[in-house]
Design a protein around this motif. Structure first.
Motif, PDB file in Angstrom:
ATOM      1  N   ILE A 133       0.842  -1.193   0.000  1.00 51.63           N
ATOM      2  CA  ILE A 133       0.000   0.000   0.000  1.00 51.63           C
ATOM      3  C   ILE A 133       0.878   1.245   0.000  1.00 51.63           C
ATOM      4  N   GLN A 134       1.955   1.249   0.826  1.00 48.17           N
ATOM      5  CA  GLN A 134       2.833   2.420   0.895  1.00 48.17           C
ATOM      6  C   GLN A 134       3.505   2.679  -0.450  1.00 48.17           C
ATOM      7  N   LYS A 135       3.945   1.608  -1.127  1.00 47.44           N
ATOM      8  CA  LYS A 135       4.582   1.767  -2.432  1.00 47.44           C
ATOM      9  C   LYS A 135       3.604   2.385  -3.436  1.00 47.44           C
ATOM     10  N   ALA A 136       2.375   1.914  -3.426  1.00 46.47           N
ATOM     11  CA  ALA A 136       1.355   2.453  -4.333  1.00 46.47           C
ATOM     12  C   ALA A 136       1.072   3.918  -3.999  1.00 46.47           C
ATOM     13  N   ALA A 137       1.004   4.245  -2.721  1.00 45.91           N
ATOM     14  CA  ALA A 137       0.755   5.628  -2.306  1.00 45.91           C
ATOM     15  C   ALA A 137       1.903   6.537  -2.756  1.00 45.91           C
ATOM     16  N   ASN A 138       3.140   6.039  -2.649  1.00 45.62           N
ATOM     17  CA  ASN A 138       4.293   6.832  -3.093  1.00 45.62           C
ATOM     18  C   ASN A 138       4.258   7.081  -4.599  1.00 45.62           C
ATOM     19  N   ILE A 139       3.867   6.068  -5.356  1.00 41.59           N
ATOM     20  CA  ILE A 139       3.760   6.219  -6.816  1.00 41.59           C
ATOM     21  C   ILE A 139       2.664   7.224  -7.160  1.00 41.59           C
ATOM     22  N   ILE A 140       1.532   7.116  -6.494  1.00 37.42           N
ATOM     23  CA  ILE A 140       0.422   8.052  -6.732  1.00 37.42           C
ATOM     24  C   ILE A 140       0.857   9.479  -6.397  1.00 37.42           C
ATOM     25  N   ASP A 141       1.568   9.648  -5.281  1.00 30.81           N
ATOM     26  CA  ASP A 141       2.044  10.972  -4.875  1.00 30.81           C
ATOM     27  C   ASP A 141       3.012  11.542  -5.908  1.00 30.81           C
ATOM     28  N   ALA A 142       3.955  10.738  -6.364  1.00 35.31           N
ATOM     29  CA  ALA A 142       4.934  11.196  -7.361  1.00 35.31           C
ATOM     30  C   ALA A 142       4.252  11.576  -8.670  1.00 35.31           C
ATOM     31  N   GLU A 143       3.305  10.767  -9.110  1.00 30.21           N
ATOM     32  CA  GLU A 143       2.601  11.053 -10.361  1.00 30.21           C
ATOM     33  C   GLU A 143       1.707  12.281 -10.237  1.00 30.21           C
ATOM     34  N   THR A 144       1.130  12.481  -9.056  1.00 32.10           N
ATOM     35  CA  THR A 144       0.311  13.676  -8.817  1.00 32.10           C
ATOM     36  C   THR A 144       1.177  14.929  -8.889  1.00 32.10           C
ATOM     37  N   MET A 145       2.362  14.878  -8.292  1.00 29.14           N
ATOM     38  CA  MET A 145       3.287  16.020  -8.344  1.00 29.14           C
ATOM     39  C   MET A 145       3.736  16.284  -9.783  1.00 29.14           C
ATOM     40  N   ARG A 146       3.999  15.229 -10.517  1.00 32.76           N
ATOM     41  CA  ARG A 146       4.414  15.360 -11.920  1.00 32.76           C
ATOM     42  C   ARG A 146       3.306  16.004 -12.749  1.00 32.76           C
ATOM     43  N   MET A 147       2.073  15.556 -12.529  1.00 34.13           N
ATOM     44  CA  MET A 147       0.932  16.107 -13.266  1.00 34.13           C
ATOM     45  C   MET A 147       0.673  17.566 -12.873  1.00 34.13           C
TER      46      MET A 147
END
Length: 189
Positions: free
Chosen positions: A1-15
Motif C-alpha cells: 500500500i505504501q509503495k502504491a501511495a508513493n507512486i500516486i504521490d509522485a505522479e500527482t506532483m508530476r501532473m
C-alpha cells in the motif's frame, strides 16, 4: 500500500507541474500573462538561487560554484518571480544532465548595457542536431523518452518568460563538455 501511495504521490506532483507549465504557456499565447515588476536586487536573487539549489547539488554529489560574489549589481526593474523561474529551469536542467561529481556554476557578468547570468554544467552537452530545437515546446533531446520527469516544456517556458522581461536566453557549449545556458537582461537607465 505504501509503495502504491508513493507512486500516486509522485505522479500527482508530476501532473501538477505539467498543468502549471501548460497554464504559463496558455497565458503567454493569449497575451494575458501579467508581470509584477519591481526594483530587484540581483545580488540577493542570485544568493537565493544558490541557497535553494546548493543542498540539492550536494545530495547529488555535484559541487555548486558561485561566480558572482565580487560584483555589485545595480537594482533592476523586472519581475522577480519570472526571473527566478527562468534561472530555476536552467538549474533543474543542469542538475538533470550533469554527471555525478561534475561541478555546476552560477555565473553573472555585468557590462555597460546588460547583466548576463549563466548556469554552466559539465554534463553531456547538446548535440548540433538538437541545438536549434531545444527552446521549442515539447522538444526532448532524449529520443528514447526514458526520463518521464521531463515534458520538453522547461526551456520553452524560459524563452517565453524571457520575452516578457525583454531579455534573451541562449545556450553555448561549455569548455571540456557540457552546456552553458544564459539569460541576458538589458539595463535600463
Amino acid at each position: 500500500i505504501q509503495k502504491a501511495a508513493n507512486i500516486i504521490d509522485a505522479e500527482t506532483m508530476r501532473m501538477s507541474k505539467l498543468i502549471k507549465d501548460m497554464l504559463i504557456l496558455a497565458s503567454s499565447d493569449s497575451g494575458t500573462r501579467s508581470l509584477n515588476k519591481t526594483m530587484v536586487n540581483i545580488d540577493t536573487l542570485l544568493i537565493l538561487l544558490y541557497e535553494a539549489y546548493e543542498p540539492v547539488c550536494r545530495r547529488k554529489g555535484m559541487p555548486l560554484d558561485a561566480d558572482f560574489m565580487d560584483i555589485h549589481f545595480p537594482l533592476l526593474y523586472t519581475d522577480k518571480e519570472c526571473l527566478f523561474q527562468i534561472l530555476s529551469i536552467f538549474m533543474d536542467n543542469a542538475i538533470s544532465h550533469s554527471k555525478t561529481q561534475a561541478p555546476i556554476q552560477i555565473k553573472a557578468i555585468l557590462s555597460r548595457k546588460a547583466i548576463t547570468i549563466s548556469v554552466i554544467d559539465h554534463g553531456q552537452g547538446i548535440s548540433a542536431e538538437d541545438r536549434p530545437y531545444i527552446f521549442d515546446r515539447f522538444y526532448c533531446a532524449d529520443k528514447s523518452h526514458t526520463d518521464k520527469s521531463h515534458f520538453g516544456l522547461g526551456l520553452s517556458i524560459a524563452k517565453e518568460l524571457a520575452g516578457f522581461l525583454s531579455a534573451d536566453v541562449g545556450v553555448k557549449d561549455t569548455e571540456d563538455g557540457g552546456a552553458s545556458f544564459f539569460l541576458t537582461m538589458p539595463l535600463r537607465p
